[in-house]
Write a protein that holds these residues in place. Structure first.
Motif, PDB file in Angstrom:
ATOM      1  N   ARG A  46      43.011   7.109  31.805  1.00  0.00           N
ATOM      2  CA  ARG A  46      44.059   7.660  32.679  1.00  0.00           C
ATOM      3  C   ARG A  46      45.443   7.416  32.086  1.00  0.00           C
ATOM      4  N   ARG A  47      45.701   6.201  31.678  1.00  0.00           N
ATOM      5  CA  ARG A  47      47.020   5.874  31.122  1.00  0.00           C
ATOM      6  C   ARG A  47      47.326   6.721  29.886  1.00  0.00           C
ATOM      7  N   GLY A  48      46.388   6.758  28.940  1.00  0.00           N
ATOM      8  CA  GLY A  48      46.592   7.550  27.728  1.00  0.00           C
ATOM      9  C   GLY A  48      46.712   9.032  28.027  1.00  0.00           C
ATOM     10  N   VAL A  70      42.770  21.155  33.246  1.00  0.00           N
ATOM     11  CA  VAL A  70      41.482  21.300  33.938  1.00  0.00           C
ATOM     12  C   VAL A  70      40.999  19.906  34.326  1.00  0.00           C
ATOM     13  N   PHE A  71      40.641  19.755  35.587  1.00  0.00           N
ATOM     14  CA  PHE A  71      39.944  18.553  36.043  1.00  0.00           C
ATOM     15  C   PHE A  71      38.498  18.968  36.258  1.00  0.00           C
ATOM     16  N   LEU A  72      37.565  18.129  35.845  1.00  0.00           N
ATOM     17  CA  LEU A  72      36.177  18.405  36.173  1.00  0.00           C
ATOM     18  C   LEU A  72      35.501  17.133  36.639  1.00  0.00           C
ATOM     19  N   ASP A  73      34.614  17.322  37.564  1.00  0.00           N
ATOM     20  CA  ASP A  73      33.912  16.224  38.207  1.00  0.00           C
ATOM     21  C   ASP A  73      32.428  16.560  38.157  1.00  0.00           C
ATOM     22  N   LEU A  74      31.621  15.626  37.674  1.00  0.00           N
ATOM     23  CA  LEU A  74      30.187  15.893  37.549  1.00  0.00           C
ATOM     24  C   LEU A  74      29.536  15.933  38.930  1.00  0.00           C
ATOM     25  N   ILE A  75      28.673  16.903  39.132  1.00  0.00           N
ATOM     26  CA  ILE A  75      27.952  17.052  40.392  1.00  0.00           C
ATOM     27  C   ILE A  75      26.680  16.215  40.322  1.00  0.00           C
ATOM     28  N   ASP A  90      25.643   5.943  31.751  1.00  0.00           N
ATOM     29  CA  ASP A  90      26.602   5.783  30.657  1.00  0.00           C
ATOM     30  C   ASP A  90      26.304   6.759  29.520  1.00  0.00           C
ATOM     31  N   ARG A  91      25.019   6.949  29.201  1.00  0.00           N
ATOM     32  CA  ARG A  91      24.655   7.899  28.140  1.00  0.00           C
ATOM     33  C   ARG A  91      25.059   9.323  28.535  1.00  0.00           C
ATOM     34  N   VAL A  92      24.918   9.653  29.814  1.00  0.00           N
ATOM     35  CA  VAL A  92      25.330  10.977  30.282  1.00  0.00           C
ATOM     36  C   VAL A  92      26.843  11.144  30.113  1.00  0.00           C
ATOM     37  N   LEU A  93      27.618  10.140  30.522  1.00  0.00           N
ATOM     38  CA  LEU A  93      29.077  10.227  30.390  1.00  0.00           C
ATOM     39  C   LEU A  93      29.500  10.356  28.928  1.00  0.00           C
ATOM     40  N   GLN A  94      28.834   9.620  28.042  1.00  0.00           N
ATOM     41  CA  GLN A  94      29.146   9.732  26.609  1.00  0.00           C
ATOM     42  C   GLN A  94      28.826  11.136  26.095  1.00  0.00           C
ATOM     43  N   ALA A  95      27.687  11.670  26.517  1.00  0.00           N
ATOM     44  CA  ALA A  95      27.290  13.015  26.086  1.00  0.00           C
ATOM     45  C   ALA A  95      28.267  14.062  26.627  1.00  0.00           C
ATOM     46  N   VAL A  96      28.699  13.906  27.856  1.00  0.00           N
ATOM     47  CA  VAL A  96      29.672  14.843  28.432  1.00  0.00           C
ATOM     48  C   VAL A  96      30.959  14.810  27.604  1.00  0.00           C
ATOM     49  N   GLY A  97      31.419  13.615  27.263  1.00  0.00           N
ATOM     50  CA  GLY A  97      32.617  13.497  26.435  1.00  0.00           C
ATOM     51  C   GLY A  97      32.466  14.226  25.114  1.00  0.00           C
ATOM     52  N   GLY A 115      35.276   6.940  36.305  1.00  0.00           N
ATOM     53  CA  GLY A 115      34.082   7.433  36.985  1.00  0.00           C
ATOM     54  C   GLY A 115      33.468   8.619  36.270  1.00  0.00           C
ATOM     55  N   ASP A 116      33.152   9.641  37.050  1.00  0.00           N
ATOM     56  CA  ASP A 116      32.543  10.854  36.487  1.00  0.00           C
ATOM     57  C   ASP A 116      33.550  11.995  36.431  1.00  0.00           C
ATOM     58  N   GLU A 117      34.818  11.646  36.331  1.00  0.00           N
ATOM     59  CA  GLU A 117      35.901  12.618  36.300  1.00  0.00           C
ATOM     60  C   GLU A 117      36.480  12.710  34.887  1.00  0.00           C
ATOM     61  N   PHE A 118      36.726  13.944  34.459  1.00  0.00           N
ATOM     62  CA  PHE A 118      37.315  14.206  33.152  1.00  0.00           C
ATOM     63  C   PHE A 118      38.494  15.151  33.331  1.00  0.00           C
ATOM     64  N   VAL A 119      39.442  15.070  32.424  1.00  0.00           N
ATOM     65  CA  VAL A 119      40.612  15.946  32.425  1.00  0.00           C
ATOM     66  C   VAL A 119      40.740  16.534  31.031  1.00  0.00           C
ATOM     67  N   VAL A 120      41.032  17.833  30.975  1.00  0.00           N
ATOM     68  CA  VAL A 120      41.263  18.492  29.695  1.00  0.00           C
ATOM     69  C   VAL A 120      42.638  19.162  29.767  1.00  0.00           C
ATOM     70  N   ILE A 121      43.512  18.767  28.849  1.00  0.00           N
ATOM     71  CA  ILE A 121      44.861  19.323  28.759  1.00  0.00           C
ATOM     72  C   ILE A 121      44.832  20.398  27.685  1.00  0.00           C
ATOM     73  N   LEU A 122      45.318  21.580  28.049  1.00  0.00           N
ATOM     74  CA  LEU A 122      45.243  22.737  27.155  1.00  0.00           C
ATOM     75  C   LEU A 122      46.647  23.250  26.823  1.00  0.00           C
TER      76      LEU A 122
END
Length: 192
Positions: A46-48, A70-75, A90-97, A115-122
């Motif tokens: 988050r900080r970075g 874009v914010f995305l949250d895993l269902i 943890d393996r799922v989160l690494q694979a998503v990244g 958590g299971d939230e990711f952000v992509v800046i475009l």
């Protein structure tokens, strides 16, 4: 003679201090990197992510270029963690990244605020480009495969929220991070 000896001692001490300062600078650089990175995925945390968002917002404003986020949250991520254990989650989160990095451009910034939230800046991305990027990310996530203990998880689904600022000239669009983050949290609360 005594002055020459004293001068050599001072030069040695200065060299030692310069070496210690170099080590401190390297340690500080390492700590700064750690403070900006997610320990699990090595994506920005988050900080970075917020630091990069601010920098990219100012750049978009200076150049009057479009900017999307874009914010995305895993269902159903909780079900993965509960059913297969945290190491599998943890393996799922690494694979998503990894999938998000593979389906975005080098100039795009992928973050995991938590958590299971990711952000992509475009950067330099209009609404159509943002939607196209979401489609690539979604296809990648649905097509990924992760080992979960004795079986495999084939694909994950995510909910997305996004926004685009076409020409941020009057003030940096910092508010988009909070606006889109609030929207995805509201969408998630309707699903629970």
């Amino acid at each position: 003679m005594q002055d020459a000896q004293r001068l050599r001692e001072l030069e040695m001490r200065i060299a030692e201090l310069e070496e210690a300062n170099a080590e401190l600078r390297a340690d500080n650089d390492a700590l700064r990197r750690l403070s900006r990175r997610d320990g699990l995925t090595d994506l920005l945390n988050r900080r970075g992510g917020l630091e990069e968002w601010q920098r990219i917002c100012h750049e978009a404003m200076r150049r009057a270029e479009p900017l999307s986020i874009v914010f995305l949250d895993l269902i159903a991520f909780k079900a993965i963690n509960d059913g297969h254990g945290q190491p599998a989650g943890d393996r799922v989160l690494q694979a998503v990244g990894r999938v998000l990095l593979q389906t975005t451009r080098p100039a795009d910034v992928v973050c995991r605020p938590g958590g299971d939230e990711f952000v992509v800046i475009l950067p330099r991305t209009d609404a159509a480009g943002c939607v196209a990027t979401i489609a690539r990310m979604d296809a990648g996530l649905r097509g990924m495969s992760v080992r979960l203990n004795d079986n495999r998880l084939n694909g994950v689904q995510a909910r997305y929220a996004h926004a685009t600022e076409l020409s941020p000239t009057s003030s940096p669009p910092h508010h988009l991070w909070d606006d889109v983050g609030t929207r995805i949290k509201a969408d998630k609360s309707h699903d629970d």
